[in-house]
Scaffold this active site. Structure first.
Site, PDB file in Angstrom:
ATOM      1  N   ASP A 170       0.834  -1.204   0.000  1.00 17.86           N
ATOM      2  CA  ASP A 170       0.000   0.000   0.000  1.00 17.86           C
ATOM      3  C   ASP A 170       0.865   1.249   0.000  1.00 17.86           C
ATOM      4  O   ASP A 170       0.561   2.227  -0.675  1.00 17.86           O
ATOM      5  CB  ASP A 170      -0.921   0.007   1.224  1.00 17.86           C
ATOM      6  CG  ASP A 170      -1.864  -1.181   1.240  1.00 17.86           C
ATOM      7  OD1 ASP A 170      -2.499  -1.447   0.202  1.00 17.86           O
ATOM      8  OD2 ASP A 170      -1.951  -1.842   2.291  1.00 17.86           O
TER       9      ASP A 170
ATOM     10  N   GLU B 289       7.136  11.973   6.057  1.00 12.96           N
ATOM     11  CA  GLU B 289       6.593  11.536   4.776  1.00 12.96           C
ATOM     12  C   GLU B 289       5.491  10.489   4.952  1.00 12.96           C
ATOM     13  O   GLU B 289       4.525  10.466   4.190  1.00 12.96           O
ATOM     14  CB  GLU B 289       7.708  11.018   3.866  1.00 12.96           C
ATOM     15  CG  GLU B 289       8.812  12.026   3.573  1.00 12.96           C
ATOM     16  CD  GLU B 289       8.339  13.402   3.106  1.00 12.96           C
ATOM     17  OE1 GLU B 289       7.218  13.529   2.577  1.00 12.96           O
ATOM     18  OE2 GLU B 289       9.106  14.366   3.273  1.00 12.96           O
TER      19      GLU B 289
ATOM     20  N   ASP C 241      15.452  10.971  -0.829  1.00 17.16           N
ATOM     21  CA  ASP C 241      16.536  11.394  -1.709  1.00 17.16           C
ATOM     22  C   ASP C 241      17.841  10.650  -1.435  1.00 17.16           C
ATOM     23  O   ASP C 241      18.221  10.446  -0.283  1.00 17.16           O
ATOM     24  CB  ASP C 241      16.783  12.900  -1.547  1.00 17.16           C
ATOM     25  CG  ASP C 241      17.898  13.381  -2.453  1.00 17.16           C
ATOM     26  OD1 ASP C 241      17.713  13.312  -3.683  1.00 17.16           O
ATOM     27  OD2 ASP C 241      18.949  13.789  -1.926  1.00 17.16           O
TER      28      ASP C 241
ATOM     29  N   HIS D  21       2.288  12.238   5.373  1.00 17.70           N
ATOM     30  CA  HIS D  21       1.658  12.625   4.099  1.00 17.70           C
ATOM     31  C   HIS D  21       0.973  11.434   3.438  1.00 17.70           C
ATOM     32  O   HIS D  21      -0.131  11.569   2.912  1.00 17.70           O
ATOM     33  CB  HIS D  21       2.694  13.219   3.137  1.00 17.70           C
ATOM     34  CG  HIS D  21       3.156  14.586   3.507  1.00 17.70           C
ATOM     35  ND1 HIS D  21       2.298  15.617   3.858  1.00 17.70           N
ATOM     36  CD2 HIS D  21       4.411  15.092   3.586  1.00 17.70           C
ATOM     37  CE1 HIS D  21       2.996  16.697   4.124  1.00 17.70           C
ATOM     38  NE2 HIS D  21       4.288  16.414   3.976  1.00 17.70           N
TER      39      HIS D  21
ATOM     40  N   GLY E  53      12.633  14.290   0.945  1.00 18.78           N
ATOM     41  CA  GLY E  53      11.685  13.194   0.864  1.00 18.78           C
ATOM     42  C   GLY E  53      10.381  13.725   0.319  1.00 18.78           C
ATOM     43  O   GLY E  53      10.150  14.934   0.287  1.00 18.78           O
TER      44      GLY E  53
ATOM     45  N   HIS F 281       0.996  19.806   6.258  1.00 20.98           N
ATOM     46  CA  HIS F 281       1.967  20.450   7.145  1.00 20.98           C
ATOM     47  C   HIS F 281       1.264  21.193   8.278  1.00 20.98           C
ATOM     48  O   HIS F 281       0.107  21.572   8.155  1.00 20.98           O
ATOM     49  CB  HIS F 281       2.835  21.431   6.360  1.00 20.98           C
ATOM     50  CG  HIS F 281       3.776  20.745   5.430  1.00 20.98           C
ATOM     51  ND1 HIS F 281       4.059  21.229   4.183  1.00 20.98           N
ATOM     52  CD2 HIS F 281       4.512  19.618   5.561  1.00 20.98           C
ATOM     53  CE1 HIS F 281       4.924  20.430   3.590  1.00 20.98           C
ATOM     54  NE2 HIS F 281       5.212  19.432   4.404  1.00 20.98           N
TER      55      HIS F 281
ATOM     56  N   MET G  47       5.125  17.029  11.440  1.00 20.50           N
ATOM     57  CA  MET G  47       4.555  17.480  10.176  1.00 20.50           C
ATOM     58  C   MET G  47       4.901  18.929   9.837  1.00 20.50           C
ATOM     59  O   MET G  47       4.362  19.494   8.900  1.00 20.50           O
ATOM     60  CB  MET G  47       3.033  17.266  10.169  1.00 20.50           C
ATOM     61  CG  MET G  47       2.622  15.793  10.193  1.00 20.50           C
ATOM     62  SD  MET G  47       3.463  14.749   8.965  1.00 20.50           S
ATOM     63  CE  MET G  47       2.946  15.502   7.429  1.00 20.50           C
TER      64      MET G  47
END
Length: 157
Positions: free
Chosen positions: A50, A103, A77, A106, A64, A112, A120
């Protein structure tokens, strides 16, 4: 919900794959502890997971990038970022677990915050550790999943 690395992962130069895996597992565990109905499982290989994790080259200013649901991609990265799994990273390295937690937020649907202590918060400075969710992070993720009980987390859910 499953997560894992794409089957042909590039990894961080000079880091043990086991240390990288543990940092990311610990990041998922922190989110899981905040919301009991989130249940994460490591899948190997992770091509059909997922949430699919890949180390890749990202353009500045990104270290990221986590895509909002239902996309499920989490990119980190490797072109210019020096990662650390140490609890005390040197000033020029970025904490992998801290960035992964951000990340993952997200990929779960969070945006954010304005609180610099929050996981965040939009930026993470080198040698900074943010391995624990703040109360704001916890409240935001709980509110998201309380208000959207059938919130689609990723592709297969």
């Amino acid at each position: 919900m499953t997560y894992g690395f794409y089957s042909t992962p590039k990894c961080c130069q000079g880091m043990e794959r086991q240390d990288v895996a543990f940092a990311i597992i610990d990041a998922f565990t922190e989110w899981e502890n905040a919301v009991p109905k989130l249940n994460f499982q490591w899948l190997y290989p992770g091509d059909d997971a997922d949430i699919r994790i890949r180390f890749t080259s990202l353009s500045p200013p990104y270290y990221g990038f986590g895509y909002y649901p239902p996309d499920g991609r989490l990119l980190l990265d490797i072109s210019r970022t020096l990662w650390s799994t140490s609890s005390n990273p040197v000033p020029y390295k970025l904490d992998l677990q801290s960035e992964s937690m951000h990340e993952i937020g997200h990929t779960l649907g969070l945006e954010h915050t304005n609180d610099p202590a929050s996981v965040m918060y939009p930026t993470l400075s080198s040698s900074t550790i943010k391995r624990e969710l703040t109360q704001l992070d916890i409240n935001n993720i709980r509110a998201l999943y309380r208000s959207k009980p059938h919130h689609e987390l990723a592709n297969s859910i």
